[in-house]
Write a protein that holds these residues in place. Structure first.
Motif: not given
Length: 173
Positions: A115-136
């Protein structure tokens, strides 16, 4: 019977649940998949991703499952279900609840990233696409202490996992 899945995003919970549903229906057995993603859009749309909200989400899904189960329907709760305390609460609250851990290492899930969720969760802080609550990744996942069944989706084929779960249901239903 209520089966509460638990496992990280992309571990194969929905795929396995849908495969088992098809086989059970072919056998004439009533079954319903309660998909966490689907129900979150309607029944749980008011909930966020705090621990309290995640637990309330599971309580609602389990309540629906319990009503189906009372009518002889095998209910499969297909959700990440990340916290041990709520899984134990559901097991204590309703009859014939089984916990099935769909286990897959995080590095495998990151490589799959369906789903592309891990890529978004691993983005650097401050990136507007970053997911901050991905389990695991940046939200906790507690592996179940005493699951009734563990299926390793990194080493088991979909067919093999389906067979294992079907045998488990036949033995416990």
């Amino acid at each position: 019977m209520i089966i509460q899945f638990c496992g990280l995003s992309g571990s194969g919970k929905t795929t396995l649940a849908e495969q088992v549903k098809l086989l059970l229906q072919q056998q004439g057995r009533p079954v319903e998949v309660i998909d966490g993603d689907e129900y979150r859009k309607v029944l749980c749309a008011d909930l966020g991703f705090s621990k309290a909200d995640r637990n309330q989400n599971i309580r609602r899904l389990a309540f629906v499952a319990s009503r189906l189960s009372q009518h002889g329907i095998i209910a499969i709760i297909c959700a990440i279900n990340p916290y041990e305390d709520i899984r134990q609460e559901i097991t204590a609250t309703y009859k014939n609840v089984k916990t099935v851990f769909i286990d897959c290492p995080l590095e495998v899930l990151i490589s799959r990233d369906t789903k592309g969720l891990y890529q978004r969760a691993l983005l650097p802080d401050g990136n507007p696409q970053k997911i901050h609550n991905l389990t695991g990744v940046n939200d906790p996942f507690e592996a179940p202490a005493w699951p009734d069944l563990i299926i390793r989706s990194d080493s088991e084929t979909v067919e093999g996992a389906t067979r294992i779960l079907m045998e488990f249901i036949s033995y416990n239903y």
